[in-house]
Design a protein around this motif. Structure first.
Motif, PDB file in Angstrom:
ATOM      1  N   GLY A 298     -28.204 -26.653  34.081  1.00 27.72           N
ATOM      2  CA  GLY A 298     -26.895 -26.759  34.720  1.00 27.72           C
ATOM      3  C   GLY A 298     -26.656 -25.910  36.013  1.00 27.72           C
ATOM      4  N   LEU A 299     -27.619 -25.904  36.980  1.00 28.23           N
ATOM      5  CA  LEU A 299     -27.497 -25.014  38.096  1.00 28.23           C
ATOM      6  C   LEU A 299     -27.541 -26.356  39.225  1.00 28.23           C
ATOM      7  N   GLY A 300     -26.313 -26.238  40.106  1.00 30.70           N
ATOM      8  CA  GLY A 300     -26.242 -27.225  41.284  1.00 30.70           C
ATOM      9  C   GLY A 300     -27.373 -26.636  42.468  1.00 30.70           C
ATOM     10  N   GLU A 301     -27.182 -27.565  43.435  1.00 29.85           N
ATOM     11  CA  GLU A 301     -28.231 -27.127  44.846  1.00 29.85           C
ATOM     12  C   GLU A 301     -27.411 -25.969  45.373  1.00 29.85           C
ATOM     13  N   ALA A 302     -26.061 -25.926  45.150  1.00 30.74           N
ATOM     14  CA  ALA A 302     -25.487 -24.669  45.825  1.00 30.74           C
ATOM     15  C   ALA A 302     -25.909 -23.326  45.252  1.00 30.74           C
ATOM     16  N   GLU A 303     -26.288 -23.406  43.827  1.00 36.35           N
ATOM     17  CA  GLU A 303     -26.658 -22.227  43.267  1.00 36.35           C
ATOM     18  C   GLU A 303     -28.303 -21.825  43.920  1.00 36.35           C
ATOM     19  N   LEU A 304     -28.712 -22.844  44.217  1.00 33.81           N
ATOM     20  CA  LEU A 304     -30.309 -22.875  44.355  1.00 33.81           C
ATOM     21  C   LEU A 304     -30.580 -22.050  45.665  1.00 33.81           C
ATOM     22  N   GLU A 305     -29.396 -22.008  46.594  1.00 33.34           N
ATOM     23  CA  GLU A 305     -29.680 -21.471  47.674  1.00 33.34           C
ATOM     24  C   GLU A 305     -29.320 -19.919  47.884  1.00 33.34           C
ATOM     25  N   LYS A 306     -28.698 -19.689  46.582  1.00 35.41           N
ATOM     26  CA  LYS A 306     -28.090 -18.406  46.589  1.00 35.41           C
ATOM     27  C   LYS A 306     -29.401 -17.323  46.234  1.00 35.41           C
ATOM     28  N   SER A 307     -29.126 -16.038  46.576  1.00 37.54           N
ATOM     29  CA  SER A 307     -30.075 -15.232  45.854  1.00 37.54           C
ATOM     30  C   SER A 307     -29.825 -14.811  44.213  1.00 37.54           C
ATOM     31  N   PRO A 308     -30.785 -14.814  43.407  1.00 37.70           N
ATOM     32  CA  PRO A 308     -30.705 -14.716  42.137  1.00 37.70           C
ATOM     33  C   PRO A 308     -29.467 -13.605  41.687  1.00 37.70           C
ATOM     34  N   PHE A 309     -29.520 -12.555  42.525  1.00 35.26           N
ATOM     35  CA  PHE A 309     -28.758 -11.350  42.307  1.00 35.26           C
ATOM     36  C   PHE A 309     -27.191 -11.647  42.511  1.00 35.26           C
ATOM     37  N   ASP A 310     -27.014 -12.866  43.085  1.00 38.37           N
ATOM     38  CA  ASP A 310     -25.654 -13.326  43.214  1.00 38.37           C
ATOM     39  C   ASP A 310     -24.904 -14.060  42.311  1.00 38.37           C
ATOM     40  N   LEU A 311     -25.911 -14.556  41.153  1.00 36.30           N
ATOM     41  CA  LEU A 311     -25.382 -15.019  40.103  1.00 36.30           C
ATOM     42  C   LEU A 311     -24.857 -14.501  39.112  1.00 36.30           C
ATOM     43  N   SER A 312     -24.141 -14.969  38.290  1.00 37.25           N
ATOM     44  CA  SER A 312     -23.449 -14.555  37.280  1.00 37.25           C
ATOM     45  C   SER A 312     -24.538 -14.167  35.950  1.00 37.25           C
TER      46      SER A 312
END
Length: 288
Positions: A133-147
């Motif tokens: 359930g991760l979209g392409e927008a999340e894929l370009e983020k740093s892992p440390f910016d995720l919930s």
């Protein structure tokens, strides 16, 4: 159907021949078939973590065998390396192992180590991200910016991206809220069904195990104390309690009701089963 993975008389001794020698596993026989969801439960120190680390070659048996597709995973170095991609292991709190600059690169780490070309790596990353359930927008983020929940899903995706035939998860929902737990478990089931993979889940949550697995293994002092379907295992609730294990909450309720004199089947381990039993009892008493 033949097992995809099995152990025969698997034994592991830490620090053999020293004053610190300790037998962590003793003559463990285990099997899982393709597409099967297997739960592994046991109290702390029962041997669960040591056991699962043998299944993809992180630990080598002191005696006995680990077989993948009927072949000993230690038959040669090339096969042992191959097993580490075909048997995926997700450790407890895997989000602490995220390290790349972007989520995409983190998920791609395993497929790249497999020597796959760039196009295949990208296909696998996008497919694995879709499962969790991760979209392409999340894929370009740093892992440390995720919930917290997104980090957990990203870490699981990193193992799923290798498309293992066996996926092993150590407490995959630990520390998550109820919505996060349900989401992660659904991600795992989606992968199981799409890949026809065997899933092995270590858990302390008897309710999660009862609601998801096809079969259960109960570990106690480094040995398999019992195995069977959830119904077969949770029917032996009092034995489990003597081992220091919980049973599903609904099972505890039914055991209490039986002790109070109600003639109830205590082999109940899900809310749906409890509802059906109580409705049947009501119809019987009310003739409705």
């Amino acid at each position: 159907m033949a097992p995809i993975i099995e152990t025969k008389e698997l034994t592991h001794i830490y620090s053999p021949g020293t004053p610190f020698e300790r037998t962590a596993l003793e003559a463990v026989n285990f099997s899982a078939e393709p597409g099967e969801f297997v739960g592994i439960i046991g109290h702390t120190g029962s041997g669960k973590s040591t056991f699962i680390q043998h299944l993809n070659g992180l630990l080598k048996p002191s005696a006995g065998q680990v077989l993948f597709g009927g072949e000993d995973i230690w038959k040669d170095k090339a096969f042992t390396r191959q097993i580490r991609f075909r048997v995926g292991l997700v450790f407890q709190y895997p989000e602490y192992q995220l390290f790349e600059e972007t989520v995409f690169r983190d998920i791609a780490f395993g497929p790249k180590n497999m020597g796959l070309d760039e196009a295949e790596v990208r296909r696998r990353v996008l497919r694995a991200a879709g499962f969790v359930g991760l979209g392409e927008a999340e894929l370009e983020k740093s892992p440390f910016d995720l919930s917290g929940g997104q980090k957990r899903r990203a870490a699981i995706a990193g193992v799923i991206a290798m498309e293992p035939d066996v996926l092993i998860l150590d407490e995959p929902t630990a520390g998550l809220d109820p919505q996060g737990r349900d989401s992660v478990l659904q991600n795992i089931r989606d992968y199981q069904q799409a890949q026809h993979a065997a899933i092995l889940m270590v858990s302390h949550s008897m309710d999660e195990v009862a609601s998801n697995v096809d079969r259960l293994y109960v570990m106690n002092h480094g040995r398999v104390a019992m195995s069977g379907t959830p119904r077969e295992v949770f029917t032996r609730a009092e034995e489990l309690e003597r081992m220091g294990l919980d049973v599903p909450q609904v099972t505890s309720v039914f055991l209490r009701l039986r002790r109070l004199g109600l003639d109830l089947d205590t082999a109940v381990y899900t809310i749906e089963q409890a509802r059906d039993v109580l409705l049947a009892l009501r119809r019987e008493d009310g003739r409705c």
